[in-house]
Motif scaffolding. Structure first.
Motif, PDB file in Angstrom:
ATOM      1  N   MET A 130       0.852  -1.189  -0.148  1.00 54.12           N
ATOM      2  CA  MET A 130       0.076  -0.038  -0.050  1.00 54.12           C
ATOM      3  C   MET A 130       0.912   1.251   0.155  1.00 54.12           C
ATOM      4  O   MET A 130       0.711   2.265  -0.777  1.00 54.12           O
ATOM      5  CB  MET A 130      -0.789   0.006   1.156  1.00 54.12           C
ATOM      6  N   GLU A 131       1.728   1.171   0.826  1.00 56.63           N
ATOM      7  CA  GLU A 131       2.603   2.637   1.108  1.00 56.63           C
ATOM      8  C   GLU A 131       3.498   2.553  -0.423  1.00 56.63           C
ATOM      9  O   GLU A 131       3.521   3.835  -0.668  1.00 56.63           O
ATOM     10  CB  GLU A 131       3.723   2.182   2.005  1.00 56.63           C
ATOM     11  N   PHE A 133       2.777   1.873  -3.230  1.00 58.53           N
ATOM     12  CA  PHE A 133       2.025   2.163  -4.445  1.00 58.53           C
ATOM     13  C   PHE A 133       1.259   3.622  -4.240  1.00 58.53           C
ATOM     14  O   PHE A 133       0.405   4.064  -5.098  1.00 58.53           O
ATOM     15  CB  PHE A 133       1.150   1.164  -5.239  1.00 58.53           C
ATOM     16  N   THR A 134       1.339   4.112  -2.758  1.00 60.05           N
ATOM     17  CA  THR A 134       0.461   5.356  -2.864  1.00 60.05           C
ATOM     18  C   THR A 134       1.318   6.336  -2.437  1.00 60.05           C
ATOM     19  O   THR A 134       1.733   7.377  -3.273  1.00 60.05           O
ATOM     20  CB  THR A 134      -0.573   5.120  -1.588  1.00 60.05           C
ATOM     21  N   LYS A 135       1.985   6.332  -1.125  1.00 64.05           N
ATOM     22  CA  LYS A 135       2.891   7.510  -0.805  1.00 64.05           C
ATOM     23  C   LYS A 135       4.284   7.357  -1.607  1.00 64.05           C
ATOM     24  O   LYS A 135       4.492   8.591  -1.866  1.00 64.05           O
ATOM     25  CB  LYS A 135       2.991   7.369   0.868  1.00 64.05           C
ATOM     26  N   TYR A 136       4.755   6.185  -1.709  1.00 62.24           N
ATOM     27  CA  TYR A 136       6.273   6.166  -2.396  1.00 62.24           C
ATOM     28  C   TYR A 136       6.272   5.813  -3.776  1.00 62.24           C
ATOM     29  O   TYR A 136       7.173   5.416  -4.402  1.00 62.24           O
ATOM     30  CB  TYR A 136       6.999   5.302  -1.643  1.00 62.24           C
ATOM     31  N   ILE A 137       4.796   6.341  -4.566  1.00 63.12           N
ATOM     32  CA  ILE A 137       4.999   5.881  -5.984  1.00 63.12           C
ATOM     33  C   ILE A 137       6.065   6.747  -6.871  1.00 63.12           C
ATOM     34  O   ILE A 137       6.482   5.993  -7.651  1.00 63.12           O
ATOM     35  CB  ILE A 137       3.505   6.262  -6.353  1.00 63.12           C
TER      36      ILE A 137
ATOM     37  N   TRP B  62       2.703  14.654  -4.996  1.00 61.48           N
ATOM     38  CA  TRP B  62       3.059  13.418  -4.735  1.00 61.48           C
ATOM     39  C   TRP B  62       3.500  12.943  -3.471  1.00 61.48           C
ATOM     40  O   TRP B  62       4.391  12.709  -3.050  1.00 61.48           O
ATOM     41  CB  TRP B  62       4.191  13.046  -5.630  1.00 61.48           C
ATOM     42  N   SER B  63       2.464  13.160  -2.406  1.00 66.32           N
ATOM     43  CA  SER B  63       2.681  13.071  -0.993  1.00 66.32           C
ATOM     44  C   SER B  63       3.865  13.546  -0.505  1.00 66.32           C
ATOM     45  O   SER B  63       4.699  12.945   0.226  1.00 66.32           O
ATOM     46  CB  SER B  63       2.231  11.687  -0.553  1.00 66.32           C
TER      47      SER B  63
END
Lengths: 163, 480
Positions: A130-131, A133-137, B62-63
């Motif tokens: 999850m991390e 592919f969301t935050k660390y994409i 991007w976060s």
């Protein structure tokens, strides 16, 4: 119990790490490196990073070590005949390295125990995905570019014919 | 444009064009390959245009991995300028050296992408991956002349030492993470200024390791040993790229980490950087005097210039420092690419050692070429009305405003020392008789464009610097 295991595995990791660089036979060095990788995997498990531990064994101890040993045997690097540096510069190098290490351990001990508390996510593999592919994409995708560069370089340097 | 997805547009364009180059490479015959350089150049120009679209809406995206503030965008412009100029230099040079392959252009674009990621990274992870993309591309480019032993030696040396430096850098990131509990630059800055660090000693170790990692990339004094050999052995067009874009990327990330994440600890890290800057300047300038080969002299001069640029970071004021640093880097990019272009033109094929002989009497043989070289040397020495002078002026005044009087004085002393070896090149060109066995060559169109653009750039920045400096007001939005 956890501390005892931690110290045991760390000790084996450090000793086999030293053996990697002191062995004259490259195959032995490679095997000691394998041992270091396994100890590191054990340390990751103690830190509840199961996914990293599995990856460590599958990728490092598995794939990368096979490559290492394959190359060593292919090149027939059995015994290292001469060391790289003459004795005096080598002694100075070792001296400076030790000084550096002692300094680091000295400063590091001061901060022991206070470092970042462990933040254990639930279901590590899924959480990691999850991390990633969301935050660390962005870093994740950039790592793809990095692999492209590495592949390009390997193909060019090793294969491209000057036609 | 306020859609956050587009903050990565300049990078995506470069990656896209590099893939296009690789595919087109398959379809072209050997003689047509220089056209790939044109494709890559179009990519660089399109990417530059996309930077101007992003200019008016600085934002994080991007976060919080990426920030597109003026600091990042202006760094993009510096990278794209030096990539574009390098491409123009390379097209003919690669054919002459018999290394005309599409991979070269693709790797150059990908290296620029890595550099951009370093400048815009708002997280140590993004910066690290950018650093790796840049470094690995440049290792390969340094060894691109595969049949030339010097080139291979240069690549291997750079790779082995570079891999080591990467280890230090990554360990530094781990230590900073251990101390602050985050890798995000904004959050690190908050944690450090609020004093809620978990472990001061881990942070110090982290800072020391980060300095070593960055110091290697930008060739600061104790980490510079690779520079002369790598610069000399690599294909000269790659050296031009290394001394401008790679150095600029190193300093952009260095600036981002030290001027924003670690800015609250400014008083703690200036001491060590002060010593490094002084040693770097003196070492680079004094060793450069002893060099006979111009390419090697430029390598040592690039070490000395890293020392001047470090002064900007030491000044520690986010606004003044980042502005003067970027201004200096842009001027340095124009100057150095042009100087290496002339080195390319004057070095004969297959010859690696060349000294002042090739430059003797250049003013008679090629008055314009000698003029451009003289302008470059004057700019590197920091004499008005050139970009080099204004760059040094801004950096030293930033140091004085931050009350680093001695550092500014030592910087000026070093500029005076450097005048000696830069002016010696001019002296040889204008006052010595040309060698009898000189073979007349022609300048390629790309080279002419590079030289003209560089001279315009050098004088533009040197005479009307205000317009560029105005763009750099409050360039790091992390602070606002």
């Amino acid at each position: 119990m956890e501390y005892a295991l931690f110290f045991a595995f760390s000790l084996v990791a450090i000793v086999s790490g030293i053996m990697v660089i002191t062995q004259k036979n490259a195959v032995y060095s490679g095997l000691y490196l394998l041992l270091t990788f396994f100890c590191l995997a054990a340390l990751y498990i103690l830190l509840h990073a199961e996914f990293v531990a599995v990856v460590q064994i599958a990728v490092y101890a598995g794939a990368i070590m096979v490559l290492f040993l394959f190359v060593i045997m292919l090149l027939n690097l059995r015994f290292e005949s001469d060391s790289f540096a003459p004795p005096l510069p080598r002694m100075i190098g070792i001296g400076v390295g030790l000084l550096f290490a002692v300094q680091f351990v000295w400063i590091g001990l001061g901060g022991m125990g206070a470092a970042a508390e462990r933040n254990i996510p639930e279901g590590t593999t899924a959480a990691l995905g999850m991390e990633l592919f969301t935050k660390y994409i962005v870093p994740f995708e950039a790592a793809g570019v990095l692999l492209l560069v590495a592949m390009l370089g390997a193909v060019y340097l090793a294969k491209r014919k000057h036609n | 444009m306020d859609n956050t997805v587009f903050t990565l547009l300049p990078l995506m364009i470069l990656v896209g064009f590099s893939l296009l180059v690789l595919v087109a490479d398959m379809m072209l015959a050997r003689e047509q390959r220089p056209a790939l350089g044109i494709v890559a150049l179009i990519g660089v120009i399109v990417s530059l245009i996309s930077c101007s679209w992003l200019w008016n809406a600085p934002q994080t995206a991007w976060s919080d991995m990426i920030v597109s503030d003026h600091f990042a965008l202006f760094s993009y412009i510096i990278f794209l300028v030096s990539t574009g100029l390098t491409l123009l230099l390379s097209m003919r040079y690669l054919s002459e050296e018999d290394i005309q392959f599409g991979e070269y252009y693709a790797l150059l674009l990908l290296a620029a992408t890595g550099a951009m990621l370093m400048a815009s990274g708002l997280d140590l992870m993004t910066i690290f991956i950018g650093l790796e993309i840049l470094s690995i591309s440049v290792y390969i480019l340094a060894g691109f002349a595969r049949r030339n032993e010097r080139s291979l030696e240069s690549a291997l040396k750079y790779f082995l030492l570079g891999a080591f430096a990467t280890g230090f850098f990554l360990y530094g990131i781990a230590m900073v993470y251990g101390a602050t509990g985050t890798t995000n630059i904004k959050v690190i800055s908050q944690v450090v200024s609020e004093g809620t660090i978990r472990s001061q000693s881990f942070l110090w170790i982290g800072i020391a390791l980060l300095v070593a990692g960055f110091g290697f990339k930008v060739a600061l004094f104790p980490f510079h040993v690779w520079t002369p050999d790598v610069y000399e052995g690599a294909p000269t067009s790659v050296t031009a790229f290394m001394s401008t874009a790679v150095k600029a990327a190193g300093f952009a990330a260095f600036g981002r980490v030290f001027l924003s994440a670690l800015q609250p600890m400014h008083a703690d890290w200036t001491g060590i950087l002060w010593i490094l800057a002084v040693f770097t300047m003196f070492f680079g300038n004094i060793t450069a005097i002893a060099q006979r080969s111009v390419k090697r002299m430029l390598a040592y001069s690039s070490i000395a210039h890293a020392g001047y640029m470090l002064i900007a970071i030491i000044a520690g004021d986010a606004n003044l420092s980042s502005g003067s640093l970027l201004f200096y880097l842009l001027g340095y990019a124009f100057t150095n690419v042009a100087a290496f272009g002339i080195v390319i033109y004057l070095s004969r094929k297959g010859e690696t050692e060349f000294d002042g002989k090739d430059y003797a009497g250049l003013a008679i043989r090629h008055p314009w070429l000698a003029f451009v070289m003289a302008v470059c040397m004057v700019s590197l020495a920091g004499i008005p009305p050139t970009a080099g002078f204004m760059g040094k002026f801004y950096i030293f005044s930033a140091a004085i405003k931050a009350k680093f009087y001695w550092l500014a004085v030592l910087g000026v002393i070093n500029s005076v020392i450097s005048v000696y070896y830069y002016l010696r090149v001019i002296f040889v060109m204008y006052f010595e008789k040309p060698a009898a066995d000189y073979v007349h060559g022609t300048l390629s169109l790309g080279m002419k464009i590079v030289l003209i653009l560089s001279v315009i750039g050098i004088f533009q920045l040197g005479t009307v610097p205000g317009s560029v400096m105005a763009l750099l007001q409050n360039s790091m939005m992390v602070f606002q």
